[in-house]
Design a protein around this motif. Sequence first.
Motif, PDB file in Angstrom:
ATOM      1  N   VAL A 269       0.829  -1.204   0.000  1.00 43.80           N
ATOM      2  CA  VAL A 269       0.000   0.000   0.000  1.00 43.80           C
ATOM      3  C   VAL A 269       0.866   1.259   0.000  1.00 43.80           C
ATOM      4  N   LYS A 270       0.454   2.201  -0.852  1.00 46.43           N
ATOM      5  CA  LYS A 270       1.159   3.477  -0.981  1.00 46.43           C
ATOM      6  C   LYS A 270       0.357   4.560  -0.264  1.00 46.43           C
ATOM      7  N   ALA A 271       0.876   5.001   0.860  1.00 42.01           N
ATOM      8  CA  ALA A 271       0.222   6.042   1.665  1.00 42.01           C
ATOM      9  C   ALA A 271       1.299   6.960   2.222  1.00 42.01           C
ATOM     10  N   PRO A 272       1.975   7.729   1.365  1.00 37.19           N
ATOM     11  CA  PRO A 272       3.141   8.500   1.812  1.00 37.19           C
ATOM     12  C   PRO A 272       2.825   9.578   2.843  1.00 37.19           C
ATOM     13  N   HIS A 273       1.659  10.181   2.772  1.00 40.15           N
ATOM     14  CA  HIS A 273       1.328  11.244   3.731  1.00 40.15           C
ATOM     15  C   HIS A 273       1.092  10.658   5.122  1.00 40.15           C
ATOM     16  N   LEU A 274       0.351   9.554   5.188  1.00 37.37           N
ATOM     17  CA  LEU A 274       0.146   8.894   6.473  1.00 37.37           C
ATOM     18  C   LEU A 274       1.449   8.303   6.992  1.00 37.37           C
ATOM     19  N   GLN A 275       2.268   7.784   6.103  1.00 42.38           N
ATOM     20  CA  GLN A 275       3.564   7.253   6.511  1.00 42.38           C
ATOM     21  C   GLN A 275       4.423   8.350   7.139  1.00 42.38           C
ATOM     22  N   ALA A 276       4.462   9.508   6.495  1.00 41.74           N
ATOM     23  CA  ALA A 276       5.257  10.621   7.026  1.00 41.74           C
ATOM     24  C   ALA A 276       4.698  11.101   8.361  1.00 41.74           C
ATOM     25  N   LEU A 277       3.364  11.150   8.479  1.00 42.34           N
ATOM     26  CA  LEU A 277       2.759  11.547   9.748  1.00 42.34           C
ATOM     27  C   LEU A 277       3.106  10.539  10.835  1.00 42.34           C
ATOM     28  N   ALA A 278       3.049   9.254  10.512  1.00 36.70           N
ATOM     29  CA  ALA A 278       3.365   8.212  11.489  1.00 36.70           C
ATOM     30  C   ALA A 278       4.810   8.319  11.963  1.00 36.70           C
ATOM     31  N   GLU A 279       5.702   8.673  11.064  1.00 34.64           N
ATOM     32  CA  GLU A 279       7.120   8.717  11.403  1.00 34.64           C
ATOM     33  C   GLU A 279       7.463   9.849  12.371  1.00 34.64           C
ATOM     34  N   ARG A 280       6.567  10.816  12.532  1.00 32.47           N
ATOM     35  CA  ARG A 280       6.831  11.897  13.481  1.00 32.47           C
ATOM     36  C   ARG A 280       5.819  11.916  14.633  1.00 32.47           C
ATOM     37  N   SER A 281       5.090  10.816  14.809  1.00 32.23           N
ATOM     38  CA  SER A 281       3.992  10.773  15.767  1.00 32.23           C
ATOM     39  C   SER A 281       4.108   9.579  16.702  1.00 32.23           C
ATOM     40  N   ALA A 282       3.163   9.516  17.636  1.00 31.25           N
ATOM     41  CA  ALA A 282       2.951   8.303  18.418  1.00 31.25           C
ATOM     42  C   ALA A 282       2.012   7.410  17.633  1.00 31.25           C
TER      43      ALA A 282
ATOM     44  N   VAL B 298      -7.301   3.532  -0.355  1.00 32.35           N
ATOM     45  CA  VAL B 298      -6.469   3.994   0.759  1.00 32.35           C
ATOM     46  C   VAL B 298      -5.557   5.123   0.285  1.00 32.35           C
ATOM     47  N   SER B 299      -4.991   4.986  -0.908  1.00 32.95           N
ATOM     48  CA  SER B 299      -4.148   6.051  -1.457  1.00 32.95           C
ATOM     49  C   SER B 299      -4.952   7.334  -1.670  1.00 32.95           C
ATOM     50  N   TYR B 300      -6.209   7.196  -2.052  1.00 33.78           N
ATOM     51  CA  TYR B 300      -7.090   8.348  -2.204  1.00 33.78           C
ATOM     52  C   TYR B 300      -7.277   9.061  -0.864  1.00 33.78           C
ATOM     53  N   ILE B 301      -7.538   8.302   0.187  1.00 33.27           N
ATOM     54  CA  ILE B 301      -7.664   8.893   1.522  1.00 33.27           C
ATOM     55  C   ILE B 301      -6.348   9.524   1.949  1.00 33.27           C
ATOM     56  N   ASP B 302      -5.245   8.871   1.620  1.00 29.81           N
ATOM     57  CA  ASP B 302      -3.936   9.423   1.960  1.00 29.81           C
ATOM     58  C   ASP B 302      -3.751  10.802   1.339  1.00 29.81           C
ATOM     59  N   ASP B 303      -4.174  10.976   0.109  1.00 29.26           N
ATOM     60  CA  ASP B 303      -4.102  12.295  -0.517  1.00 29.26           C
ATOM     61  C   ASP B 303      -4.960  13.305   0.231  1.00 29.26           C
TER      62      ASP B 303
ATOM     63  N   VAL C 180      -5.658  13.275   3.435  1.00 28.90           N
ATOM     64  CA  VAL C 180      -4.931  13.607   4.658  1.00 28.90           C
ATOM     65  C   VAL C 180      -3.813  14.593   4.344  1.00 28.90           C
ATOM     66  N   GLY C 181      -3.105  14.343   3.267  1.00 31.59           N
ATOM     67  CA  GLY C 181      -2.028  15.250   2.878  1.00 31.59           C
ATOM     68  C   GLY C 181      -2.525  16.659   2.622  1.00 31.59           C
ATOM     69  N   ARG C 182      -3.687  16.774   1.987  1.00 27.38           N
ATOM     70  CA  ARG C 182      -4.240  18.107   1.700  1.00 27.38           C
ATOM     71  C   ARG C 182      -4.610  18.831   2.998  1.00 27.38           C
ATOM     72  N   LEU C 183      -5.191  18.106   3.955  1.00 25.95           N
ATOM     73  CA  LEU C 183      -5.537  18.739   5.224  1.00 25.95           C
ATOM     74  C   LEU C 183      -4.287  19.200   5.969  1.00 25.95           C
ATOM     75  N   LEU C 184      -3.259  18.366   5.993  1.00 26.95           N
ATOM     76  CA  LEU C 184      -2.037  18.733   6.705  1.00 26.95           C
ATOM     77  C   LEU C 184      -1.349  19.907   6.022  1.00 26.95           C
TER      78      LEU C 184
END
Length: 513
Positions: free
Chosen positions: A27-40, A260-265, A267-271
Amino acid sequence: MRKPNILFIMADQLSALALPFHGNPVVKAPHLQALAERSAVFDNAYCNFPLCAPARFSLLAGQYATRIGAFDNACEFQAATPTLPYYLARQGYKTILGGKMHFVGPDQKHGFAERLTTDIYPADFGWVADWNEGEFSFYSPGHNLSTVDESGPCFRSLQLDYDEEVEAKAVQRLYDLAREDEQPFFMCISYTHPHPPYSIPPEYLDRYKPEEINLPIVGDMPMHERDKLSQWVQYSHGLDKQGATEEQIRRARHTYYAMVSYIDDKVGRLLDTLQRAGFADNTIVVFTTDHGDMLGERGMWFKRVFFDWSAKVPLIVFDPRAHKPRRIAEPVSHVDLLPTLVQYATGETAPAWVEPIDGRSLVPLVATGDPTGEAEAFSEYTAEGVTGPCCMLRRGKYKYVYTHGHPDLLFDMEADPNELVDIAQQQPQVLAELKARVLSRWDPGAITQQVLASQARRKFINSLPEASQPVWDYQASTDDTRRFVRRGSARVIKVKKRWPPLAGTANGKENGA
């Protein structure tokens, strides 16, 4: 010092196990992945009910679903229930909801001062379950093999219409909050993807090659080898006699991953909007979903069971004021979110609750990651397809499953993460301890009577002529009196609406004007 804003983002039917930071390599979810990497990131977070409406009501109330009468997707969410937005409003928060929350009943806000959109699902009693039909009697018209088989591309759908509107309204409201300096705010943005039907624009499907889509880890199995709850659910989904083919499974999972990739986009737009609006440094971001999707594991699809693909949810908590990424293995659940976010808002570790809640604050875990050793997650199911209350308790490495009137199940989630080996007979002491914990606070006999009485009331109302049926659906409206140029200087209004403000302007007026 300003209280932190809170942006609460929800997906719909997104299994934690479908995400890259929970081990899915496809699964490709780069925005959620980046958020996870700086979060709990909570590795063992569970919903409190693997079905849309009760899961959401439980989350907002901080109480288990049966305690607040949320037995299925057509149960009224009582207006007198204290909710997370009510508690935050008491602390001065502007509370805003955009998207799906599946409120049932005449109260369509439950503490949110604003709703940006209507809901995608009905607010009436039309989807009430009926246990009196008996075992193996319920068949879901919207969740069956045809849903899997119809997976694939589309250019537009009901869910795309909805989520595009939710995103647009959310982005616009964030900029409005910035221009009017309306803080602190609690904004809940809830999308309906990747809930089935599994369909998405082809450009998202094109992010994946069909041959790279991974198949289920655990394959299909005969009905007689399944536990009773799984048998009930397979029947209700029309999968008791015929399962999906490998081609159908791969195509459905391909489409789900693209969703899931659509949702990831989204999330990226909101952030990105948080950053552009100047909120990023003082906004706590939470991402989760209402429940998961079996996605072909064990030959099962959709939700309604307690296996991890259905009941385990992603839970990410990002606090920009204390940037300490960490992974947390301790079991938690959605009822923990109310006390967590109230503590962020108040700074109090034990605020006064209007009535007892079932959750506990996760702020210490987010801050330190130090395990408490006493954490557990509890989930229930009392909706369509079953004939008695069912529940799950995850405590430490063990998962206990209770199905009313049928044998208990016990799994060691560390040794057996795919939940294939029932160790109830091998670990009688553990089984007895976990069952006692459940039954000390959860009475299946009493719950059965409550569910049947609730169903009878709602079935009666739902059987009335259409003219007598209640209509509670929320109708969103837009006040255009202040959005564009109406009275006064067009230039002044246009200057005021520009973000960020031009140098030399203040409060929407040019200096010296």
